[in-house]
Design an enzyme around this catalytic site. Structure first.
Site, PDB file in Angstrom:
ATOM      1  N   ARG A 107       0.844  -1.194   0.000  1.00  0.00           N
ATOM      2  CA  ARG A 107       0.000   0.000   0.000  1.00  0.00           C
ATOM      3  C   ARG A 107       0.881   1.247   0.000  1.00  0.00           C
ATOM      4  O   ARG A 107       1.446   1.631   1.020  1.00  0.00           O
ATOM      5  CB  ARG A 107      -0.944   0.009   1.201  1.00  0.00           C
ATOM      6  CG  ARG A 107      -2.187   0.882   0.913  1.00  0.00           C
ATOM      7  CD  ARG A 107      -3.013   1.089   2.142  1.00  0.00           C
ATOM      8  NE  ARG A 107      -2.243   1.849   3.093  1.00  0.00           N
ATOM      9  CZ  ARG A 107      -2.241   1.623   4.416  1.00  0.00           C
ATOM     10  NH1 ARG A 107      -2.974   0.680   4.946  1.00  0.00           N
ATOM     11  NH2 ARG A 107      -1.495   2.358   5.204  1.00  0.00           N
ATOM     12  N   HIS A 159      -3.876   4.823   4.389  1.00  0.00           N
ATOM     13  CA  HIS A 159      -5.199   4.185   4.288  1.00  0.00           C
ATOM     14  C   HIS A 159      -6.245   5.219   3.872  1.00  0.00           C
ATOM     15  O   HIS A 159      -7.208   4.894   3.208  1.00  0.00           O
ATOM     16  CB  HIS A 159      -5.583   3.547   5.628  1.00  0.00           C
ATOM     17  CG  HIS A 159      -6.905   2.843   5.607  1.00  0.00           C
ATOM     18  ND1 HIS A 159      -7.087   1.626   4.981  1.00  0.00           N
ATOM     19  CD2 HIS A 159      -8.116   3.203   6.095  1.00  0.00           C
ATOM     20  CE1 HIS A 159      -8.359   1.262   5.108  1.00  0.00           C
ATOM     21  NE2 HIS A 159      -9.001   2.196   5.771  1.00  0.00           N
ATOM     22  N   TYR A 168       2.897   4.102  11.756  1.00  0.00           N
ATOM     23  CA  TYR A 168       3.199   2.681  11.966  1.00  0.00           C
ATOM     24  C   TYR A 168       4.223   2.125  10.981  1.00  0.00           C
ATOM     25  O   TYR A 168       4.506   0.932  10.977  1.00  0.00           O
ATOM     26  CB  TYR A 168       1.892   1.866  11.843  1.00  0.00           C
ATOM     27  CG  TYR A 168       1.096   2.259  10.616  1.00  0.00           C
ATOM     28  CD1 TYR A 168       1.381   1.691   9.373  1.00  0.00           C
ATOM     29  CD2 TYR A 168       0.101   3.229  10.692  1.00  0.00           C
ATOM     30  CE1 TYR A 168       0.703   2.085   8.242  1.00  0.00           C
ATOM     31  CE2 TYR A 168      -0.587   3.632   9.572  1.00  0.00           C
ATOM     32  CZ  TYR A 168      -0.288   3.054   8.348  1.00  0.00           C
ATOM     33  OH  TYR A 168      -0.960   3.458   7.225  1.00  0.00           O
TER      34      TYR A 168
HETATM   35  C1  LIG Z   1     -15.768  -5.952   9.718  1.00  0.00           C
HETATM   36  C2  LIG Z   1     -14.974  -4.670   9.660  1.00  0.00           C
HETATM   37  N1  LIG Z   1     -14.031  -4.436  10.586  1.00  0.00           N
HETATM   38  C3  LIG Z   1     -13.303  -3.317  10.557  1.00  0.00           C
HETATM   39  C4  LIG Z   1     -13.522  -2.367   9.571  1.00  0.00           C
HETATM   40  C5  LIG Z   1     -12.672  -1.084   9.488  1.00  0.00           C
HETATM   41  N2  LIG Z   1     -11.741  -1.234   8.347  1.00  0.00           N
HETATM   42  C6  LIG Z   1     -11.968  -0.619   7.165  1.00  0.00           C
HETATM   43  S1  LIG Z   1     -10.788  -1.004   6.024  1.00  0.00           S
HETATM   44  C7  LIG Z   1      -9.974  -1.994   7.117  1.00  0.00           C
HETATM   45  C8  LIG Z   1      -8.711  -2.701   6.699  1.00  0.00           C
HETATM   46  C9  LIG Z   1      -8.903  -3.704   5.635  1.00  0.00           C
HETATM   47  O1  LIG Z   1      -7.658  -4.261   5.337  1.00  0.00           O
HETATM   48  P1  LIG Z   1      -7.473  -5.280   4.161  1.00  0.00           P
HETATM   49  O2  LIG Z   1      -8.579  -6.286   4.175  1.00  0.00           O
HETATM   50  O3  LIG Z   1      -6.092  -5.802   4.223  1.00  0.00           O
HETATM   51  O4  LIG Z   1      -7.706  -4.384   2.854  1.00  0.00           O
HETATM   52  P2  LIG Z   1      -6.934  -3.082   2.336  1.00  0.00           P
HETATM   53  O5  LIG Z   1      -7.699  -1.897   2.879  1.00  0.00           O
HETATM   54  O6  LIG Z   1      -5.526  -3.140   2.814  1.00  0.00           O
HETATM   55  O7  LIG Z   1      -7.042  -3.192   0.844  1.00  0.00           O
HETATM   56  C10 LIG Z   1     -10.604  -2.012   8.342  1.00  0.00           C
HETATM   57  C11 LIG Z   1     -10.140  -2.776   9.517  1.00  0.00           C
HETATM   58  C12 LIG Z   1     -14.546  -2.632   8.607  1.00  0.00           C
HETATM   59  N3  LIG Z   1     -14.810  -1.778   7.625  1.00  0.00           N
HETATM   60  N4  LIG Z   1     -15.244  -3.802   8.657  1.00  0.00           N
END
Ligand SMILES: Cc1ncc(C[n+]2csc(CCOP(=O)(O)OP(=O)(O)O)c2C)c(N)n1
Length: 239
Positions: free
Chosen positions: A159, A163, A171
């Site tokens: 990434r 975010h 981090y």
């Molecule tokens: C069930 C749930 N838990 C927490 C969140 C908050 N949240 C939004 S994006 C994210 C990270 C997702 O990481 P990843 O699956 O690795 O995808 P990336 O964003 O890195 O593409 C989190 C924890 C959420 N949207 N849904």
């Protein structure tokens, strides 16, 4: 799509979905979902529909490495496998789920191994290499279309941005990010294609300019579009 992001009546979902819940069935998009991992059962359901209707289509849900730790992902992988459904589970390992590093939440180093638990092939490719991803995806799609069932496609990437816009990113180090920027896939693909003599820089610049103009027009369209009429605020609601 831009109008949807700005919450306008002319958006795909009439401004009700916004950036987190854009869906456009006419383009084959079942929707973006705010709940991480929740797109997996939808994709598996769509693939079951394709199979029952004998349609030559495949479902391709995208999940980050973080999302693969949800129950939805594991249940979806298993169901797709037992019913031999045409699904390509794309797992983009970009190392971070918001601020959580993959090494803190997943013990296996090669995430494609997770496919073995469900009896489907798991392939791992360099996610910075456009043609490697294309080749692996083509194979997985062909396999699904032959009726041989789902595959897991792991793209190893990173990434490059925060975010969200303006994130402090406390981090990880600046050096770590800088290092990965050197492998940025669009620049790499561009130089690979020009080095191979397939296309010139001038031709690629012309495409870039066309796309910039298209985006500028979309933004303008979105800004000028009206917001939804408050009198329709109870439309499209199920109770
Ligand atoms: C069930 C749930 N838990 C927490 C969140 C908050 N949240 C939004 S994006 C994210 C990270 C997702 O990481 P990843 O699956 O690795 O995808 P990336 O964003 O890195 O593409 C989190 C924890 C959420 N949207 N849904």
């Amino acid at each position: 799509m831009m109008a949807e992001i700005l919450g306008k009546e002319t958006g795909y979902c009439k401004g009700r979905g916004g950036s987190m819940h854009i869906a456009a069935f006419e383009t084959g998009s079942l929707g973006a979902l705010a709940v991480v991992g929740s797109g997996i059962p939808l994709a598996v359901g769509a693939a079951l529909a394709f199979k029952l209707r004998n349609e030559d289509r495949v479902a391709v849900p995208f999940t980050g490495e973080g999302g693969t730790n949800t129950g939805n992902w594991h249940e979806g992988m298993n169901m797709a496998a037992i019913w031999s459904l045409p699904v390509i589970f794309v797992l983009e390992n970009n190392h971070y789920a918001v601020s959580t590093n993959v090494d803190d939440v997943i013990r296996v180093k090669d995430l494609s191994q997770r496919a073995q638990a469900y009896g489907m092939p798991g392939v791992r490719v360099d996610g910075f290499d456009v043609l490697a991803v294309y080749g692996a995806a083509r194979e997985a799609v062909a396999r699904a279309r032959r009726g041989e069932g789902p595959s897991l496609l792991v793209t190893e990437c990173y990434r490059l941005e925060g975010h969200y816009a303006g994130e402090p990113e406390v981090y990880r180090t600046r050096d770590e990010v800088k290092d990965y920027w050197r492998r940025e896939p669009l620049a790499r693909f561009r130089s690979d294609m020009t080095a191979a003599g397939l296309v010139t820089d001038a031709e690629l610049d012309a495409i870039d300019n066309e796309i910039q103009a298209e985006i500028a027009a979309a933004v303008e369209f979105a800004k000028e579009s009206p917001p939804p009429d408050p009198a329709t605020s109870m439309d499209y609601i199920y109770a």
